[in-house]
Design a protein around this motif. Structure first.
Motif, PDB file in Angstrom:
ATOM      1  N   ALA A  13       0.842  -1.198   0.000  1.00 53.57           N
ATOM      2  CA  ALA A  13       0.000   0.000   0.000  1.00 53.57           C
ATOM      3  C   ALA A  13       0.875   1.245   0.000  1.00 53.57           C
ATOM      4  N   GLN A  14       0.783   2.025  -1.058  1.00 52.20           N
ATOM      5  CA  GLN A  14       1.537   3.256  -1.141  1.00 52.20           C
ATOM      6  C   GLN A  14       0.805   4.217  -2.069  1.00 52.20           C
ATOM      7  N   ASN A  15       1.253   5.478  -2.041  1.00 55.88           N
ATOM      8  CA  ASN A  15       0.626   6.536  -2.849  1.00 55.88           C
ATOM      9  C   ASN A  15      -0.848   6.695  -2.518  1.00 55.88           C
ATOM     10  N   GLN A  16      -1.214   6.556  -1.244  1.00 59.09           N
ATOM     11  CA  GLN A  16      -2.608   6.624  -0.837  1.00 59.09           C
ATOM     12  C   GLN A  16      -2.867   7.881  -0.036  1.00 59.09           C
ATOM     13  N   ILE A  17      -4.153   8.217   0.085  1.00 57.52           N
ATOM     14  CA  ILE A  17      -4.621   9.314   0.927  1.00 57.52           C
ATOM     15  C   ILE A  17      -5.424   8.698   2.053  1.00 57.52           C
ATOM     16  N   CYS A  18      -5.049   8.961   3.286  1.00 60.77           N
ATOM     17  CA  CYS A  18      -5.692   8.334   4.445  1.00 60.77           C
ATOM     18  C   CYS A  18      -6.381   9.398   5.297  1.00 60.77           C
ATOM     19  N   ILE A  19      -7.544   9.054   5.821  1.00 59.95           N
ATOM     20  CA  ILE A  19      -8.289   9.900   6.735  1.00 59.95           C
ATOM     21  C   ILE A  19      -8.331   9.188   8.075  1.00 59.95           C
ATOM     22  N   TRP A  20      -7.880   9.885   9.129  1.00 56.52           N
ATOM     23  CA  TRP A  20      -7.769   9.296  10.457  1.00 56.52           C
ATOM     24  C   TRP A  20      -8.682  10.034  11.420  1.00 56.52           C
ATOM     25  N   LYS A  21      -9.276   9.272  12.319  1.00 59.36           N
ATOM     26  CA  LYS A  21     -10.089   9.846  13.390  1.00 59.36           C
ATOM     27  C   LYS A  21      -9.187  10.178  14.568  1.00 59.36           C
ATOM     28  N   TYR A  22      -9.369  11.398  15.101  1.00 58.44           N
ATOM     29  CA  TYR A  22      -8.559  11.806  16.243  1.00 58.44           C
ATOM     30  C   TYR A  22      -9.462  11.977  17.464  1.00 58.44           C
ATOM     31  N   PRO A  23      -9.046  11.526  18.652  1.00 60.70           N
ATOM     32  CA  PRO A  23      -7.716  11.021  19.017  1.00 60.70           C
ATOM     33  C   PRO A  23      -7.562   9.504  18.967  1.00 60.70           C
ATOM     34  N   SER A  24      -8.594   8.768  18.522  1.00 60.54           N
ATOM     35  CA  SER A  24      -8.495   7.309  18.506  1.00 60.54           C
ATOM     36  C   SER A  24      -7.532   6.815  17.445  1.00 60.54           C
ATOM     37  N   ASP A  44      -8.134   5.881  14.462  1.00 60.38           N
ATOM     38  CA  ASP A  44      -8.701   4.834  13.623  1.00 60.38           C
ATOM     39  C   ASP A  44      -8.819   5.356  12.201  1.00 60.38           C
ATOM     40  N   MET A  45      -8.558   4.474  11.233  1.00 60.17           N
ATOM     41  CA  MET A  45      -8.642   4.882   9.843  1.00 60.17           C
ATOM     42  C   MET A  45     -10.096   4.946   9.410  1.00 60.17           C
ATOM     43  N   VAL A  46     -10.499   6.101   8.909  1.00 62.33           N
ATOM     44  CA  VAL A  46     -11.858   6.283   8.410  1.00 62.33           C
ATOM     45  C   VAL A  46     -11.964   5.834   6.965  1.00 62.33           C
ATOM     46  N   ALA A  47     -10.993   6.187   6.138  1.00 63.47           N
ATOM     47  CA  ALA A  47     -11.019   5.813   4.725  1.00 63.47           C
ATOM     48  C   ALA A  47      -9.611   5.873   4.177  1.00 63.47           C
ATOM     49  N   SER A  48      -9.397   5.115   3.119  1.00 66.19           N
ATOM     50  CA  SER A  48      -8.136   5.121   2.388  1.00 66.19           C
ATOM     51  C   SER A  48      -8.457   5.306   0.916  1.00 66.19           C
ATOM     52  N   LEU A  49      -7.959   6.378   0.329  1.00 63.38           N
ATOM     53  CA  LEU A  49      -8.248   6.725  -1.058  1.00 63.38           C
ATOM     54  C   LEU A  49      -7.005   6.479  -1.900  1.00 63.38           C
ATOM     55  N   SER A  50      -7.200   5.883  -3.042  1.00 65.35           N
ATOM     56  CA  SER A  50      -6.077   5.580  -3.938  1.00 65.35           C
ATOM     57  C   SER A  50      -6.478   5.947  -5.359  1.00 65.35           C
ATOM     58  N   GLY A  51      -5.495   6.220  -6.163  1.00 65.56           N
ATOM     59  CA  GLY A  51      -5.726   6.614  -7.551  1.00 65.56           C
ATOM     60  C   GLY A  51      -4.474   7.158  -8.199  1.00 65.56           C
ATOM     61  N   HIS A  52      -3.602   7.766  -7.388  1.00 63.56           N
ATOM     62  CA  HIS A  52      -2.341   8.287  -7.929  1.00 63.56           C
ATOM     63  C   HIS A  52      -1.359   7.143  -8.154  1.00 63.56           C
ATOM     64  N   THR A  53      -0.566   7.278  -9.183  1.00 64.00           N
ATOM     65  CA  THR A  53       0.456   6.281  -9.492  1.00 64.00           C
ATOM     66  C   THR A  53       1.844   6.708  -9.026  1.00 64.00           C
ATOM     67  N   HIS A  54       1.967   7.925  -8.504  1.00 63.13           N
ATOM     68  CA  HIS A  54       3.220   8.409  -7.941  1.00 63.13           C
ATOM     69  C   HIS A  54       2.960   8.936  -6.533  1.00 63.13           C
ATOM     70  N   ARG A  55       4.026   9.374  -5.888  1.00 58.15           N
ATOM     71  CA  ARG A  55       3.897   9.903  -4.533  1.00 58.15           C
ATOM     72  C   ARG A  55       2.941  11.095  -4.500  1.00 58.15           C
ATOM     73  N   VAL A  56       2.051  11.097  -3.496  1.00 52.74           N
ATOM     74  CA  VAL A  56       1.088  12.191  -3.344  1.00 52.74           C
ATOM     75  C   VAL A  56       1.787  13.283  -2.531  1.00 52.74           C
ATOM     76  N   LEU A  57       2.460  14.188  -3.253  1.00 52.91           N
ATOM     77  CA  LEU A  57       3.328  15.170  -2.611  1.00 52.91           C
ATOM     78  C   LEU A  57       2.618  16.452  -2.237  1.00 52.91           C
ATOM     79  N   TYR A  58       1.436  16.719  -2.802  1.00 56.91           N
ATOM     80  CA  TYR A  58       0.787  18.012  -2.604  1.00 56.91           C
ATOM     81  C   TYR A  58      -0.645  17.791  -2.130  1.00 56.91           C
ATOM     82  N   LEU A  59      -1.057  18.656  -1.218  1.00 61.15           N
ATOM     83  CA  LEU A  59      -2.381  18.537  -0.607  1.00 61.15           C
ATOM     84  C   LEU A  59      -2.879  19.925  -0.244  1.00 61.15           C
ATOM     85  N   ALA A  60      -4.151  20.180  -0.523  1.00 59.28           N
ATOM     86  CA  ALA A  60      -4.782  21.447  -0.151  1.00 59.28           C
ATOM     87  C   ALA A  60      -6.256  21.181   0.093  1.00 59.28           C
ATOM     88  N   MET A  61      -6.886  22.056   0.899  1.00 59.89           N
ATOM     89  CA  MET A  61      -8.290  21.900   1.266  1.00 59.89           C
ATOM     90  C   MET A  61      -9.080  23.127   0.829  1.00 59.89           C
TER      91      MET A  61
END
Length: 560
Positions: A487-498, A500-517
């Motif tokens: 598992a690599q090049n994924q986007i993960c959503i984590w619940k805090y403070p537990s 726990d992984m909420v979701a794992s998103l995949s689709g990129h074929t290279h490192r996911v180096l950039y992120l904005a909201m």
């Protein structure tokens, strides 16, 4: 047969036979002998020569083992036997912590329900069944003898209504266990029939994909940022492009190809249309996105490339490969920074101001290629401790470039073992910072900058490239790159403070180096070396109670 002969049990058996005379050897049927030797024993004690030759007169009686094993619970209670101790840990913990996955939350919910039902069925807290009468304890010898009163020896009364444990009164209740057709208790049925918390579902596919040619595959650059006016800024090669989310219109902000320079970082001001652009040559430009005009230029802002930028209202901070962090007031006409900070021994690849640019946002976090995280306070505040003691970073004194206290880090964290680019301040809890390490670290760590302590850490199993907190829920997003697992090049959503992984998103074929909201906090955009930008619906909508109260249709507020 040879394998049995070479086993410890076989050697003992053949050794015992060789000691006795050949004429006294017992005759064994070969097939029966092999079967009896290969039958494993249920006795956990080490095998001795006592069972080797049962025909010998000096040996003990032959012990026959059956195929059933009934454990004895005399030495322990039922709760311990079923592993229902509160906060119990496995007897043989694994050497390394298991990396959580998306299905762990569902498994944990099912395991919690099963454990609760098992505890209710095996060890009920307050059983309703009638129990046998217990002999009353004898009167204490310290009390003085009392003359018996004239009372009747037998007193016949009807069952009391205040004692529901009386069998005759228990059967009058329609919901008693005696009338139940269910194999489990009422508490277990109530737990099974009660509604369970639904886990939030996240769409696993991006709703929009944009081509981003010449998007650099460099871990130390920051080329994507989303403004409060819903405009996305992207640095592609020597150009900066603006993508308006409302209209999907693309405009070209600048092109530095004429001066043979390349974009290395972009950053929007918290509120407004000003965009800061850093280059590989160390230049720093400020543009007005509404007019697409250049407003300020700092020709020699740094001696090397500017890989990190962060705004705090009108203060622009820049981190460079020259290991320096410069702070400039964009309102001043001069080009020199009003403060310089040096707390890293290698390139500064991450910068993040706390807060939204308000008056309380005076704490800056910086991450470097030296695996260190520095916390700065430009107001010159010192960490809480002994009065008059100089500010120090753990066991190592802070490196100061001047005499001002603001040039010394408030805290310096050394726990990461790789470059720290990912930095994110918790918008829900003040003073909480999340940091992510590179390929050799793979950890997300959470800090309390008010006390300088690490709150928690999470092993993600892959390179942490970016972090950002959700504005609508207490969750954090991480983007990943290189990994030692599949598992690599994924986007993960984590619940805090537990965590726990909420979701794992995949689709990129290279490192996911950039992120904005997005400014509404519902959408995230990710960029990778595959030269694509992907938009994800990651978080639910935020209920706007203030807008509902301050509605323009409320004409009662207009009455004076």
């Amino acid at each position: 047969m040879s394998g049995l002969k070479n086993s410890p049990f076989g050697k003992r058996l053949w050794g015992a036979d060789e000691e006795s005379p050949r004429k006294n050897r017992a005759r064994f049927t070969p097939s029966y002998n092999v079967a009896s030797r290969s039958t494993p024993s249920l006795d956990s004690r080490p095998t001795t020569s006592e069972g080797a030759t049962p025909e010998s007169p000096e040996r003990g009686a032959h012990r026959d083992y059956g195929d059933r094993f009934v454990p004895s619970r005399d030495a322990g209670d039922m709760r311990t036997s079923y592993h229902l101790m509160d906060g119990a840990t496995p007897s043989t913990p694994s050497k390394s912590r298991m990396i959580p996955t998306e299905s762990d939350a569902i498994k944990e919910q099912a395991n919690a329900i099963f454990s609760s039902i098992l505890q209710t069925e095996v060890t009920p807290s307050s059983p309703q069944r009638s129990v046998s009468p217990v002999r009353q304890p004898a009167a204490s010898t310290s009390t003085l003898p009392v003359t018996p009163t004239r009372r009747r020896l037998f007193n016949f009364t009807s069952p009391s209504r205040s004692n529901p444990a009386t069998p005759s009164r228990r059967l009058d209740v329609p919901t008693d266990e005696a009338y139940s057709m269910s194999p489990v208790r009422a508490e277990s049925r109530h737990l099974l029939e009660s509604p369970r918390r639904q886990l939030r579902s996240v769409c696993k596919t991006p709703y929009r994909v944009l081509d981003a040619p010449e998007l650099a595959d460099d871990f130390y650059l920051n080329l994507v940022d989303w403004s409060s006016t819903n405009v996305l800024g992207v640095g592609l090669g020597s150009c900066v492009y603006l993508w308006t989310a409302h209209t999907a219109h693309v405009s070209k902000l600048c092109d530095l190809g004429s001066v043979t320079d390349t974009i290395s970082s972009v950053s929007w001001v918290q509120k407004g249309t000003s965009l800061a652009v850093g280059t590989l040559s160390g230049r720093l430009h400020i543009y007005d996105a509404s007019t697409l005009q250049l407003t300020r230029t700092y020709e020699r802002a740094h001696s090397q490339r500017i890989g990190a930028l962060s705004w705090n209202s009108h203060i622009l901070s820049s981190g460079s490969r020259d290991r320096m962090v410069h702070h400039r007031d964009v309102r001043e006409p001069g080009t020199r920074p009003f403060k310089k900070c040096q707390g890293h021994r290698q390139e500064v690849c991450g910068l993040r101001w706390s807060g939204d640019g308000g008056p309380q946002a005076a704490t800056l976090a910086s991450g470097g290629n030296d695996n260190k995280v520095c916390i700065w306070d430009l107001r010159g505040s010192k960490r809480p401790g002994r009065l008059g003691a100089p500010a120090r970073t753990g066991n190592v004194p802070a490196v100061s470039s001047g005499g001002d206290d603001g040039d010394v880090p408030l805290w310096k964290f050394h726990e990461h073992t790789a470059a720290v680019k990912a930095l994110a301040w918790d918008p829900h809890v003040s003073g909480i910072l999340a940091t992510g390490g590179g390929t050799a670290d793979k950890h997300i760590r959470f800090w309390n900058v008010q006390t300088g302590s690490m709150l928690n850490e999470l092993d993600t199993g892959s390179q942490v490239c970016n972090l950002t907190w959700s504005l609508t829920s207490h969750e954090i997003v991480s983007t990943h790159g290189f990994s030692s697992t599949t598992a690599q090049n994924q986007i993960c959503i984590w619940k805090y403070p537990s965590l726990d992984m909420v979701a794992s998103l995949s689709g990129h074929t290279h490192r996911v180096l950039y992120l904005a909201m997005s400014p509404d906090g519902e959408t995230i955009v990710t960029g990778a070396g595959d030269e694509t930008l992907r938009f994800w619906n990651a978080f639910p909508k935020k209920e706007n109670h203030e807008a509902r109260r301050d509605s323009r249709l409320d004409y009662g507020k207009l009455i004076r």
